[in-house]
Design an enzyme around this catalytic site. Structure first.
Site, PDB file in Angstrom:
ATOM      1  N   ARG A  23      73.333   4.180  47.376  1.00 38.21           N
ATOM      2  CA  ARG A  23      73.949   2.993  46.774  1.00 38.21           C
ATOM      3  C   ARG A  23      73.036   2.326  45.768  1.00 38.21           C
ATOM      4  O   ARG A  23      73.490   1.607  44.871  1.00 38.21           O
ATOM      5  CB  ARG A  23      74.316   1.983  47.863  1.00 38.21           C
ATOM      6  CG  ARG A  23      75.304   2.490  48.893  1.00 38.21           C
ATOM      7  CD  ARG A  23      75.357   1.541  50.077  1.00 38.21           C
ATOM      8  NE  ARG A  23      74.049   1.453  50.732  1.00 38.21           N
ATOM      9  CZ  ARG A  23      73.742   0.584  51.696  1.00 38.21           C
ATOM     10  NH1 ARG A  23      74.656  -0.298  52.085  1.00 38.21           N
ATOM     11  NH2 ARG A  23      72.540   0.596  52.241  1.00 38.21           N
ATOM     12  N   GLN A  47      61.685 -25.013  43.312  1.00 37.21           N
ATOM     13  CA  GLN A  47      62.572 -24.557  42.241  1.00 37.21           C
ATOM     14  C   GLN A  47      62.548 -23.040  42.164  1.00 37.21           C
ATOM     15  O   GLN A  47      61.515 -22.409  42.361  1.00 37.21           O
ATOM     16  CB  GLN A  47      62.133 -25.137  40.893  1.00 37.21           C
ATOM     17  CG  GLN A  47      63.010 -24.726  39.721  1.00 37.21           C
ATOM     18  CD  GLN A  47      62.665 -25.475  38.447  1.00 37.21           C
ATOM     19  OE1 GLN A  47      62.576 -26.692  38.438  1.00 37.21           O
ATOM     20  NE2 GLN A  47      62.475 -24.756  37.363  1.00 37.21           N
ATOM     21  N   ARG A  59      54.755 -15.537  27.105  1.00 38.62           N
ATOM     22  CA  ARG A  59      55.020 -16.850  27.705  1.00 38.62           C
ATOM     23  C   ARG A  59      53.771 -17.295  28.447  1.00 38.62           C
ATOM     24  O   ARG A  59      53.303 -16.654  29.377  1.00 38.62           O
ATOM     25  CB  ARG A  59      56.217 -16.764  28.667  1.00 38.62           C
ATOM     26  CG  ARG A  59      57.541 -16.381  27.981  1.00 38.62           C
ATOM     27  CD  ARG A  59      58.684 -16.305  28.989  1.00 38.62           C
ATOM     28  NE  ARG A  59      59.925 -15.820  28.400  1.00 38.62           N
ATOM     29  CZ  ARG A  59      60.860 -16.608  27.860  1.00 38.62           C
ATOM     30  NH1 ARG A  59      60.698 -17.915  27.839  1.00 38.62           N
ATOM     31  NH2 ARG A  59      61.959 -16.069  27.360  1.00 38.62           N
ATOM     32  N   HIS A  62      50.478 -21.152  30.999  1.00 34.14           N
ATOM     33  CA  HIS A  62      51.004 -22.425  31.465  1.00 34.14           C
ATOM     34  C   HIS A  62      50.349 -22.832  32.777  1.00 34.14           C
ATOM     35  O   HIS A  62      49.979 -21.985  33.586  1.00 34.14           O
ATOM     36  CB  HIS A  62      52.522 -22.327  31.663  1.00 34.14           C
ATOM     37  CG  HIS A  62      53.257 -22.019  30.395  1.00 34.14           C
ATOM     38  ND1 HIS A  62      54.505 -21.424  30.386  1.00 34.14           N
ATOM     39  CD2 HIS A  62      52.933 -22.214  29.090  1.00 34.14           C
ATOM     40  CE1 HIS A  62      54.910 -21.282  29.138  1.00 34.14           C
ATOM     41  NE2 HIS A  62      53.976 -21.752  28.339  1.00 34.14           N
ATOM     42  N   LYS A  72      53.282 -20.581  42.526  1.00 41.69           N
ATOM     43  CA  LYS A  72      54.462 -19.781  42.205  1.00 41.69           C
ATOM     44  C   LYS A  72      54.295 -18.338  42.638  1.00 41.69           C
ATOM     45  O   LYS A  72      53.183 -17.812  42.698  1.00 41.69           O
ATOM     46  CB  LYS A  72      54.773 -19.851  40.711  1.00 41.69           C
ATOM     47  CG  LYS A  72      53.672 -19.391  39.789  1.00 41.69           C
ATOM     48  CD  LYS A  72      54.020 -19.639  38.322  1.00 41.69           C
ATOM     49  CE  LYS A  72      54.020 -21.103  37.969  1.00 41.69           C
ATOM     50  NZ  LYS A  72      54.193 -21.349  36.512  1.00 41.69           N
ATOM     51  N   HIS A 119      49.149 -19.262  34.218  1.00 40.78           N
ATOM     52  CA  HIS A 119      50.009 -18.083  34.281  1.00 40.78           C
ATOM     53  C   HIS A 119      50.559 -17.754  32.901  1.00 40.78           C
ATOM     54  O   HIS A 119      50.931 -18.643  32.128  1.00 40.78           O
ATOM     55  CB  HIS A 119      51.178 -18.319  35.241  1.00 40.78           C
ATOM     56  CG  HIS A 119      52.115 -17.164  35.324  1.00 40.78           C
ATOM     57  ND1 HIS A 119      53.358 -17.161  34.715  1.00 40.78           N
ATOM     58  CD2 HIS A 119      51.973 -15.951  35.909  1.00 40.78           C
ATOM     59  CE1 HIS A 119      53.947 -16.002  34.946  1.00 40.78           C
ATOM     60  NE2 HIS A 119      53.143 -15.242  35.655  1.00 40.78           N
ATOM     61  N   TYR A 132      61.052 -16.434  39.388  1.00 41.13           N
ATOM     62  CA  TYR A 132      60.012 -17.301  39.914  1.00 41.13           C
ATOM     63  C   TYR A 132      60.496 -18.049  41.155  1.00 41.13           C
ATOM     64  O   TYR A 132      61.628 -18.554  41.182  1.00 41.13           O
ATOM     65  CB  TYR A 132      59.622 -18.386  38.897  1.00 41.13           C
ATOM     66  CG  TYR A 132      59.170 -17.925  37.544  1.00 41.13           C
ATOM     67  CD1 TYR A 132      57.838 -18.024  37.172  1.00 41.13           C
ATOM     68  CD2 TYR A 132      60.083 -17.433  36.600  1.00 41.13           C
ATOM     69  CE1 TYR A 132      57.416 -17.644  35.907  1.00 41.13           C
ATOM     70  CE2 TYR A 132      59.670 -17.039  35.337  1.00 41.13           C
ATOM     71  CZ  TYR A 132      58.334 -17.154  34.995  1.00 41.13           C
ATOM     72  OH  TYR A 132      57.923 -16.778  33.748  1.00 41.13           O
ATOM     73  N   GLU A 143      53.193 -30.702  32.768  1.00 37.95           N
ATOM     74  CA  GLU A 143      53.001 -29.311  32.367  1.00 37.95           C
ATOM     75  C   GLU A 143      52.139 -29.213  31.110  1.00 37.95           C
ATOM     76  O   GLU A 143      52.275 -30.022  30.196  1.00 37.95           O
ATOM     77  CB  GLU A 143      54.358 -28.651  32.102  1.00 37.95           C
ATOM     78  CG  GLU A 143      55.232 -28.510  33.321  1.00 37.95           C
ATOM     79  CD  GLU A 143      54.773 -27.380  34.222  1.00 37.95           C
ATOM     80  OE1 GLU A 143      54.214 -26.394  33.712  1.00 37.95           O
ATOM     81  OE2 GLU A 143      54.985 -27.485  35.436  1.00 37.95           O
ATOM     82  N   ARG A 168      55.316 -24.167  21.040  1.00 42.34           N
ATOM     83  CA  ARG A 168      54.514 -24.864  22.049  1.00 42.34           C
ATOM     84  C   ARG A 168      53.272 -24.069  22.411  1.00 42.34           C
ATOM     85  O   ARG A 168      52.158 -24.614  22.443  1.00 42.34           O
ATOM     86  CB  ARG A 168      55.372 -25.094  23.300  1.00 42.34           C
ATOM     87  CG  ARG A 168      54.611 -25.535  24.525  1.00 42.34           C
ATOM     88  CD  ARG A 168      55.472 -25.436  25.772  1.00 42.34           C
ATOM     89  NE  ARG A 168      54.714 -25.680  26.984  1.00 42.34           N
ATOM     90  CZ  ARG A 168      55.151 -25.419  28.208  1.00 42.34           C
ATOM     91  NH1 ARG A 168      56.366 -24.915  28.375  1.00 42.34           N
ATOM     92  NH2 ARG A 168      54.394 -25.659  29.258  1.00 42.34           N
ATOM     93  N   ASP A 169      53.439 -22.780  22.662  1.00 38.83           N
ATOM     94  CA  ASP A 169      52.301 -21.971  23.072  1.00 38.83           C
ATOM     95  C   ASP A 169      51.389 -21.637  21.895  1.00 38.83           C
ATOM     96  O   ASP A 169      50.159 -21.593  22.039  1.00 38.83           O
ATOM     97  CB  ASP A 169      52.780 -20.679  23.736  1.00 38.83           C
ATOM     98  CG  ASP A 169      53.414 -20.931  25.098  1.00 38.83           C
ATOM     99  OD1 ASP A 169      53.154 -21.994  25.684  1.00 38.83           O
ATOM    100  OD2 ASP A 169      54.179 -20.070  25.574  1.00 38.83           O
TER     101      ASP A 169
END
Length: 203
Positions: A23, A47, A59, A62, A72, A119, A132, A143, A168-169
């Site tokens: 399956r 979250q 990404r 952070h 996380k 991260h 996450y 943040e 932003r980064d």
């Protein structure tokens, strides 16, 4: 479930058992008892979210203020990514050190990082999905980010891709700039925070 601590203390790689049949497959990325046995603490769930990325999307790096911090567990449910953990804790014996793990939808490895660690990842395939489990809800005011291309860090981004980076980064400070500005978490604050979050093993 196999586990090993990364070169950055407070970060772990988990390799779950994948059950496959005609399956498809079934896998548990996180079980409370095994997580507590390995790390000596419990993960409060604040979250759950996921990101979908094109190949070359970067990404991070952070991180969140400590307190409250944000631990996380990160896994990859589609595609493939190179996951990077950076020690941003001022005063830590391993301050500025990083380690990396390839996460994909075949091995279903996961990475856990506790509060105070940075991260980042780069997607190695189109349609890469990172999932996450976060110990706290996203709080924009708490943040922050570090330049993922900071030469002092020398993170292991592959050179054969076109990088896709948010404004932003791309505009984030270097590690040294963030330290001078007092933006980074302290090692002592992180240790004090985690001392009260031990799991049933008491490790």
């Amino acid at each position: 479930m196999k586990a090993r601590e990364l070169a950055v203390p407070g970060a772990w790689e988990f390799t779950p058992e994948v059950h496959r049949d005609s399956r498809g497959a079934f896998v548990a990325h996180y079980t409370e008892s095994e997580f507590a046995r390995v790390t000596g603490r419990r993960l409060r769930l604040g979250q759950n979210h996921h990101s979908i990325s094109r190949r070359g999307a970067v990404r991070g790096v952070h991180y969140a203020d400590v307190p409250p911090g944000q631990a996380k567990v990160v896994c990859c449910t589609a595609g493939e990514l190179l996951d990077v953990v950076v020690d941003l804790r001022v005063g830590s014996p391993t301050f500025g050190r990083w380690d990396s793990v390839v996460l994909d939808a075949h091995s279903y490895r996961a990475v856990y990082l506790e509060e105070g660690l940075g991260h980042a990842f780069i997607a190695l395939r189109d349609g890469t999905v990172a999932a996450y489990l976060n110990s706290a809800e996203y709080n924009p005011s708490a943040e922050h980010e570090i330049d993922p291309f900071d030469p002092q860090l020398g993170l292991p981004w592959p050179s054969d891709v076109e990088y896709l980076v948010s404004d932003r980064d791309r505009g984030a400070p270097t590690l040294a700039e963030a330290e001078r500005a007092g933006l980074l978490p302290s090692y002592e604050a992180c240790r004090a925070l985690n001392a009260g979050r031990r799991g049933p093993s008491g490790a």
